[in-house]
Design a protein around this motif. Structure first.
Motif, short mmCIF file in Angstrom:
data_model
loop_
_atom_site.label_atom_id
_atom_site.label_comp_id
_atom_site.label_asym_id
_atom_site.label_seq_id
_atom_site.Cartn_x
_atom_site.Cartn_y
_atom_site.Cartn_z
N SER A 61 0.84 -1.20 0.00
CA SER A 61 0.00 0.00 0.00
C SER A 61 0.88 1.24 0.00
O SER A 61 0.60 2.20 -0.72
N LYS A 62 1.95 1.22 0.80
CA LYS A 62 2.85 2.37 0.88
C LYS A 62 3.45 2.66 -0.50
O LYS A 62 3.44 3.79 -0.97
N LYS A 63 3.91 1.59 -1.14
CA LYS A 63 4.54 1.74 -2.45
C LYS A 63 3.56 2.35 -3.46
O LYS A 63 3.88 3.31 -4.14
N THR A 64 2.35 1.78 -3.51
CA THR A 64 1.36 2.26 -4.48
C THR A 64 0.94 3.70 -4.17
O THR A 64 0.77 4.50 -5.08
N CYS A 65 0.77 4.01 -2.89
CA CYS A 65 0.41 5.39 -2.50
C CYS A 65 1.48 6.34 -3.02
O CYS A 65 1.16 7.32 -3.69
N GLU A 66 2.72 6.04 -2.71
CA GLU A 66 3.79 6.98 -3.04
C GLU A 66 4.01 7.10 -4.55
O GLU A 66 4.27 8.18 -5.05
N GLU A 67 3.82 5.99 -5.27
CA GLU A 67 3.95 6.05 -6.73
C GLU A 67 2.86 6.90 -7.38
O GLU A 67 3.02 7.36 -8.50
N ASN A 68 1.74 7.06 -6.66
CA ASN A 68 0.60 7.76 -7.25
C ASN A 68 0.32 9.11 -6.60
O ASN A 68 -0.77 9.66 -6.74
N GLY A 69 1.31 9.61 -5.87
CA GLY A 69 1.19 10.96 -5.31
C GLY A 69 0.34 11.08 -4.06
O GLY A 69 -0.20 12.14 -3.77
N PHE A 70 0.19 9.98 -3.30
CA PHE A 70 -0.52 10.05 -2.01
C PHE A 70 0.52 9.88 -0.89
O PHE A 70 1.57 9.27 -1.12
N ASN A 71 0.21 10.39 0.30
CA ASN A 71 1.09 10.15 1.45
C ASN A 71 0.57 8.93 2.21
O ASN A 71 -0.65 8.77 2.39
N PHE A 72 1.50 8.08 2.66
CA PHE A 72 1.12 6.90 3.44
C PHE A 72 1.99 6.88 4.69
O PHE A 72 3.20 6.97 4.61
N GLU A 73 1.33 6.77 5.83
CA GLU A 73 2.09 6.76 7.07
C GLU A 73 1.71 5.54 7.89
O GLU A 73 0.55 5.40 8.30
N LEU A 74 2.68 4.64 8.11
CA LEU A 74 2.40 3.44 8.92
C LEU A 74 2.68 3.75 10.38
O LEU A 74 3.76 4.24 10.72
N ARG A 75 1.70 3.50 11.23
CA ARG A 75 1.90 3.69 12.68
C ARG A 75 1.81 2.33 13.36
O ARG A 75 0.73 1.72 13.38
N ILE A 76 2.96 1.87 13.87
CA ILE A 76 2.98 0.58 14.57
C ILE A 76 2.68 0.86 16.04
O ILE A 76 3.40 1.62 16.68
N VAL A 77 1.56 0.31 16.52
CA VAL A 77 1.09 0.69 17.86
C VAL A 77 0.77 -0.53 18.72
O VAL A 77 0.55 -1.63 18.22
N ASP A 78 0.73 -0.27 20.01
CA ASP A 78 0.36 -1.29 20.98
C ASP A 78 -1.16 -1.49 20.94
O ASP A 78 -1.91 -0.51 20.86
N LYS A 79 -1.60 -2.75 21.01
CA LYS A 79 -3.06 -3.04 21.01
C LYS A 79 -3.83 -2.20 22.02
O LYS A 79 -4.92 -1.74 21.75
N ASP A 80 -3.21 -2.03 23.23
CA ASP A 80 -3.92 -1.34 24.31
C ASP A 80 -4.00 0.17 24.11
O ASP A 80 -4.79 0.84 24.76
N LEU A 81 -3.15 0.71 23.24
CA LEU A 81 -3.15 2.16 23.01
C LEU A 81 -3.83 2.53 21.69
O LEU A 81 -4.00 3.70 21.37
N LEU A 82 -4.25 1.49 20.96
CA LEU A 82 -4.79 1.69 19.62
C LEU A 82 -5.98 2.65 19.59
O LEU A 82 -6.04 3.56 18.77
N GLU A 83 -6.92 2.46 20.53
CA GLU A 83 -8.13 3.28 20.52
C GLU A 83 -7.79 4.77 20.64
O GLU A 83 -8.30 5.60 19.88
N GLU A 84 -6.89 5.08 21.60
CA GLU A 84 -6.46 6.48 21.80
C GLU A 84 -5.82 7.02 20.53
O GLU A 84 -6.07 8.16 20.12
N ASP A 85 -4.96 6.20 19.92
CA ASP A 85 -4.24 6.65 18.73
C ASP A 85 -5.19 6.89 17.56
O ASP A 85 -5.02 7.84 16.80
N ILE A 86 -6.20 6.06 17.42
CA ILE A 86 -7.19 6.27 16.36
C ILE A 86 -7.94 7.57 16.62
O ILE A 86 -8.16 8.37 15.70
N MET A 87 -8.29 7.81 17.90
CA MET A 87 -9.03 9.04 18.23
C MET A 87 -8.22 10.29 17.88
O MET A 87 -8.77 11.28 17.38
N LYS A 88 -6.92 10.21 18.11
CA LYS A 88 -6.05 11.36 17.76
C LYS A 88 -6.06 11.57 16.25
O LYS A 88 -6.15 12.71 15.77
N ALA A 89 -5.97 10.49 15.49
CA ALA A 89 -5.98 10.60 14.02
C ALA A 89 -7.33 11.12 13.53
O ALA A 89 -7.40 11.86 12.55
#
Ligand SMILES: NC(=O)C1=CN([C@@H]2O[C@H](COP(=O)(O)OP(=O)(O)OC[C@H]3O[C@@H](n4cnc5c(N)ncnc54)[C@H](O)[C@@H]3O)[C@@H](O)[C@H]2O)C=CC1
Ligand SMILES: Nc1nc(=O)c2c([nH]1)NC[C@@H]1CN(c3ccc(C(=O)N[C@@H](CCC(=O)O)C(=O)O)cc3)C=[N+]21
Length: 339
Positions: A61-89
């Motif tokens: 997905s990252k490769k295809t995004c970048e080849e087509n002019g989109f930004n892709f950001e992978l966030r590797i997160v802890d299961k227990d912090l996921l909900e908070e991190d989604i809310m921030k996004a």
């Protein structure tokens, strides 16, 4: 003298060809809806498991995004912090779309459903929020009836398969839009909530007779005789298995997540169309070519093209800013007029 083998009549269609066509459309649509000078859309992906298929999917997905002019950001997160991190996004204006890789809690699917509902509706690039799923199962195309300005979002893999069937001209353009699979019989092997069941529903909503096969049995999805009903209905086919479904099927779609699993070639109808969306090869590649008219060995590249298409649609669905003039709104509506 050695006799020459007869030329193979089966056409192998790769996902790449179809993905390229879709990505071109995505670029054109983005250019139409974006105001001059606006930055490329950003997709944020949350990885909270160690699933190798999810990691691979993120890399592609990252490769295809970048080849087509989109930004892709992978966030590797802890299961227990996921909900908070989604809310921030959700709150962050710099984030246009969010994807969360599943499964996260394989022993507790209810918890995965809860995480799905945490993603803001306006950023749910996979259409996994309940309102999107409800629209899909009920054959409703817009989020904002009766204005009908905001297109609903469909899940990526099921929509990828639909786009492949359109490309292969299994959808019959002579028929009315919304009925173009009338007369086609399709077997889908997998009835998961994210792939097989939505796919069976989409195909049946478009008019097909669909056999949905899982280890628990076979269900028939149709819009009734003469496709008179507005959306699909489901009935159990007691005692049915692949032995009954496959010989009747014009199209066979495999999605079984197991290396050892193979669709029994001898049951495949001569001239059938065979499509595999599993990470594993569900068809015996050599044997299937002796039976099928068309074979699509994988769909992943099309899935990613749809991911970007959905991202552009989320951007188009956003409430119009004051600066947005009428012609831009009109262009946004027309950009997706075909589905
Ligand atoms: N190419 C693509 O774009 C994508 C591919 N995938 C791949 O598709 C496959 C399926 O993914 P999910 O649906 O998320 O998996 P899942 O594990 O949630 O569901 C698989 C379903 O297949 C059923 N199944 C297992 N053995 C079967 C059999 N012998 N006959 C009939 N049904 C059987 C299971 O009971 C289950 O309902 C995986 O290999 C996954 O990596 C998933 C998403 C996107
Ligand atoms: N929220 C969410 N959505 C997903 O769609 C999702 C997910 N979570 N978790 C993980 C699984 C896995 N998955 C795949 C996507 C593409 C290929 C794929 O592209 N496969 C290659 C074939 C294999 C290869 O080249 O190695 C292809 O089709 O061309 C496979 C698997 C998406 N998933």
């Amino acid at each position: 003298m050695s006799s020459q083998a007869a030329p193979k009549t089966c056409k192998v269609i790769t996902a790449e060809t179809i993905a390229k066509k879709l990505l071109l459309e995505v670029k054109e649509t983005l250019a139409k809806i974006q105001e001059t000078g606006s930055s490329a859309p950003t997709l944020v992906a949350f990885l909270a498991n160690e699933d190798p298929a999810a990691i691979k999917y993120a890399e592609w997905s990252k490769k295809t995004c970048e080849e087509n002019g989109f930004n892709f950001e992978l966030r590797i997160v802890d299961k227990d912090l996921l909900e908070e991190d989604i809310m921030k996004a959700n709150e962050d204006d710099a984030v246009d779309g969010i994807i969360v890789y599943y499964p996260i809690f394989p022993k507790n699917p209810t918890h995965d459903k809860y995480v799905q509902e945490t993603v803001d509706l306006s950023k749910d690039v996979e259409g996994l929020r309940h309102s999107y799923l409800h629209n899909m199962y009920h054959n409703i195309r817009f989020l904002d009836a009766p204005e009908n300005k905001k297109k609903s979002i469909l899940p990526c893999t099921p929509l990828a398969v639909v786009k492949i069937l359109e490309h292969l001209q299994i959808y019959n353009p002579i028929l009315a839009y919304g009925n173009r699979l009338f007369g086609k019989t399709i077997t889908v092997i997998n009835r998961s909530e994210v792939n097989g069941r939505p796919l069976a529903a989409l195909l049946a909503n478009d008019g097909a007779t669909v056999y949905s096969v899982d280890i628990t049995g076979v269900q028939l999805f149709t819009r009734g005789q003469g496709i008179k009903k507005p959306r699909h209905q489901v009935e159990e086919k007691e005692g049915w298995g692949l032995e009954q479904c496959l010989p009747l099927s014009d199209v066979i779609i495999g999605g079984v997540p197991a290396e050892s699993y193979k669709v029994p070639t001898e049951l495949i109808r001569d001239g059938a169309v065979c499509i595999n969306f599993s990470s594993f090869k569900n068809f015996d590649g050599d044997a299937v070519k002796e039976k099928a008219s068309i074979y699509v060995p994988s769909v992943g590249k099309v899935t990613i093209a749809i991911l970007l298409r959905n991202l552009v649609r989320l951007v188009a669905n956003r409430p119009s800013k004051e600066t947005l003039d009428k012609s831009t709104i009109q262009a946004r509506t027309e950009a997706f007029a075909d589905d």
